[in-house]
Write a protein that holds these residues in place. Structure first.
Motif, PDB file in Angstrom:
ATOM      1  N   PHE A 304      57.551   0.451 -57.329  1.00 10.70           N
ATOM      2  CA  PHE A 304      57.709   1.013 -55.984  1.00 10.70           C
ATOM      3  C   PHE A 304      56.842   0.270 -54.968  1.00 10.70           C
ATOM      4  N   ILE A 305      55.574   0.030 -55.326  1.00 14.18           N
ATOM      5  CA  ILE A 305      54.652  -0.608 -54.379  1.00 14.18           C
ATOM      6  C   ILE A 305      55.027  -2.073 -54.161  1.00 14.18           C
ATOM      7  N   THR A 306      55.356  -2.786 -55.247  1.00 16.54           N
ATOM      8  CA  THR A 306      55.701  -4.204 -55.096  1.00 16.54           C
ATOM      9  C   THR A 306      57.031  -4.396 -54.378  1.00 16.54           C
ATOM     10  N   ASN A 307      57.860  -3.354 -54.315  1.00 12.42           N
ATOM     11  CA  ASN A 307      59.080  -3.429 -53.503  1.00 12.42           C
ATOM     12  C   ASN A 307      58.753  -3.369 -52.013  1.00 12.42           C
ATOM     13  N   ILE A 308      57.610  -2.754 -51.691  1.00  7.23           N
ATOM     14  CA  ILE A 308      57.180  -2.698 -50.286  1.00  7.23           C
ATOM     15  C   ILE A 308      56.687  -4.064 -49.848  1.00  7.23           C
ATOM     16  N   PRO A 312      49.346 -10.142 -51.580  1.00  8.14           N
ATOM     17  CA  PRO A 312      48.158  -9.553 -52.203  1.00  8.14           C
ATOM     18  C   PRO A 312      47.273  -8.770 -51.226  1.00  8.14           C
ATOM     19  N   ILE A 313      47.057  -9.313 -50.031  1.00 14.48           N
ATOM     20  CA  ILE A 313      46.183  -8.650 -49.056  1.00 14.48           C
ATOM     21  C   ILE A 313      46.799  -7.341 -48.577  1.00 14.48           C
ATOM     22  N   MET A 314      48.087  -7.381 -48.219  1.00 13.55           N
ATOM     23  CA  MET A 314      48.762  -6.165 -47.762  1.00 13.55           C
ATOM     24  C   MET A 314      48.780  -5.115 -48.866  1.00 13.55           C
ATOM     25  N   LEU A 315      49.070  -5.548 -50.088  1.00  9.85           N
ATOM     26  CA  LEU A 315      49.103  -4.640 -51.228  1.00  9.85           C
ATOM     27  C   LEU A 315      47.728  -4.013 -51.449  1.00  9.85           C
ATOM     28  N   LEU A 316      46.685  -4.831 -51.321  1.00 12.80           N
ATOM     29  CA  LEU A 316      45.320  -4.345 -51.515  1.00 12.80           C
ATOM     30  C   LEU A 316      44.975  -3.274 -50.491  1.00 12.80           C
ATOM     31  N   PHE A 317      45.327  -3.502 -49.229  1.00 15.61           N
ATOM     32  CA  PHE A 317      45.015  -2.528 -48.187  1.00 15.61           C
ATOM     33  C   PHE A 317      45.823  -1.236 -48.357  1.00 15.61           C
ATOM     34  N   ILE A 318      47.065  -1.341 -48.803  1.00 14.91           N
ATOM     35  CA  ILE A 318      47.879  -0.138 -49.059  1.00 14.91           C
ATOM     36  C   ILE A 318      47.219   0.721 -50.133  1.00 14.91           C
ATOM     37  N   ILE A 319      46.778   0.073 -51.220  1.00 14.49           N
ATOM     38  CA  ILE A 319      46.145   0.802 -52.322  1.00 14.49           C
ATOM     39  C   ILE A 319      44.815   1.410 -51.874  1.00 14.49           C
ATOM     40  N   LEU A 320      44.029   0.668 -51.102  1.00 15.39           N
ATOM     41  CA  LEU A 320      42.732   1.182 -50.639  1.00 15.39           C
ATOM     42  C   LEU A 320      42.909   2.389 -49.727  1.00 15.39           C
TER      43      LEU A 320
END
Length: 426
Positions: A304-308, A312-320
């Motif tokens: 789900f997240i990797t479909n967004i 790496p930076i955007m993914l990191l900020f989403i998770i944080l």
């Protein structure tokens, strides 16, 4: 797993203790799943605690409590005052530096905040600091203990995520010192606006600094001894905990000679209380975690997240951001135990180093003990200083800005985190 999450949220809203919220909602998974034997509940509760690396936790808790009872804290206050007492907002600056020094001793942000509230808080208020500012100034810097070794959070993260605890310890030094710098800047700017005066009229001389450093050298070198010992294979992280406890006993009995039998018994009492709470959460998290893995939640959430985004930076900020929201309602240890197995594979999939992610994760989830609605450290400090939480929240804004700014820099420049572990461990 949907029923489990629903009951988990309901129990949290009802105010049930976090450990029992996790345990009971985890057990519901086995009740409603006829294909999984219920006997696994007991097995997972026990097996979650049967790990050699977890021995580091009781040893480091014991070492921290011992060192806090050996006269080290007053010596560190003297050193912090000599170093920063001449700056604007002198006592607030002392609090920031003291937290940095205490990070290598207590390993607990809540314990650090409570200690500083009792020692520095009343003096700050008597010198004209508002109660809200005093509460913020003694509690927010305690977040530094989430990174400077030996951090209990990093040990748990390393255990759950199978990440090198030695590398995590080394990685925490630069972010810890960087956070100290950012918080000192925040204190300097805000205290000048409020007119809070220095503690000392003049800057300490080099001789005064060296005398203060000499008195507290046993505490200052403690984190370095741990990292060097682990790096050169003198001891494992778990054995480092045992060494830390012996080290603390040696300092208390033979160096400062302030550890009495009565103090030692009190230390054992507080250590058993602290350890009981942590291990109960770890034990029940084993039950909850089984359901997460069985229903392939990490795989589903990863997709789900990797479909967004796969950046790496955007993914990191989403998770944080997600961790920050969860941390507002769930206790730090529980959050690490539940979410590390979910998010760590996701960040590794896009090339983010697990040590880099661990430092960011532990900082963001530990920060939530200082925010409403379930900020344990926040309520502890506000209770000690008789400060309304609304006033604390208002006065803490400059400190939160400093912490978030540091987190953004660490996220964008991972070498700040990874430089020391790569240098020391290769």
């Amino acid at each position: 797993m949907l029923y489990v999450l629903i009951f988990f949220v309901i129990f949290l809203l009802l105010g049930m203790p976090v450990a029992f919220t996790i345990g009971i909602s985890g057990a519901i998974f086995f009740i409603q799943n006829q294909y999984v034997p219920f006997s696994i509940v007991a097995q997972k509760a026990v097996s979650a605690t049967q790990s050699f690396p977890l021995l580091a936790i009781p040893f480091f808790i014991l070492a921290g409590n011992l060192m806090n009872s050996t006269g080290i804290t007053p010596r560190l206050i003297k050193l912090a005052t000599a170093a920063t007492g001449h700056m604007s907002g002198g006592l607030a600056q002392v609090s920031v530096v003291l937290s940095s020094l205490m990070g290598g001793i207590s390993g607990s942000a809540t314990a650090d905040a409570a200690m500083e509230a009792r020692i520095l808080g009343p003096d700050m208020i008597s010198r004209g600091y508002s109660r809200g500012y005093a509460a913020a100034a003694v509690s927010l810097p305690s977040l530094i203990t989430a990174t400077i070794p030996p951090s209990m959070g990093l040990i748990i993260y390393g255990f759950v995520g199978e990440v090198s605890i030695g590398r995590l310890f080394a990685a925490g030094l630069i972010p810890g010192l960087l956070m100290m710098t950012f918080l000192m800047i925040a204190v300097s700017i805000s205290s000048k606006k409020k007119g809070y005066k220095p503690v000392r009229e003049k800057k300490a001389t080099f001789k005064e600094l060296m005398i203060a450093l000499k008195d507290s050298i046993w505490a200052v070198i403690f984190p370095l001894i741990l990292i060097i010992g682990i790096r050169f294979g003198i001891f494992t992280p778990s054995e480092a905990g045992a060494f830390a406890a012996v080290y603390a006993l040696f300092v208390g009995i033979f160096v400062y000679k302030e550890l009495t039998w009565k103090k030692f018994i009190n230390v054992l009492d507080s250590t058993v209380e602290d350890l009981g709470a942590i291990m109960l959460i770890i034990s029940f998290a084993g039950i909850f975690g089984y359901g997460i893995v069985y229903d392939r939640i990490p795989v589903v959430l990863s997709g789900f997240i990797t479909n967004i985004t796969t950046n790496p930076i955007m993914l990191l900020f989403i998770i944080l951001i997600f961790l920050a929201l969860c941390g507002m309602f769930i206790e730090t240890t529980a959050l690490v135990l539940i979410l590390t197995p979910i998010f760590l594979p996701i960040v590794q999939q896009v090339g983010i180093d697990p040590v880099h992610f661990g430092i960011l994760m532990m900082t963001i989830v530990t920060m939530e003990i200082l925010t409403p609605p379930v900020g344990v450290a926040m309520y502890t400090v506000c209770s000690i200083l008789d400060c309304p939480t609304e006033e604390y929240t208002k006065e803490s804004i400059p400190f939160f800005i400093a912490i978030i700014s540091e987190l953004i820099i660490l996220a964008l420049f991972p070498d700040l985190v990874l430089f020391l572990p790569n240098l020391i461990f290769g």
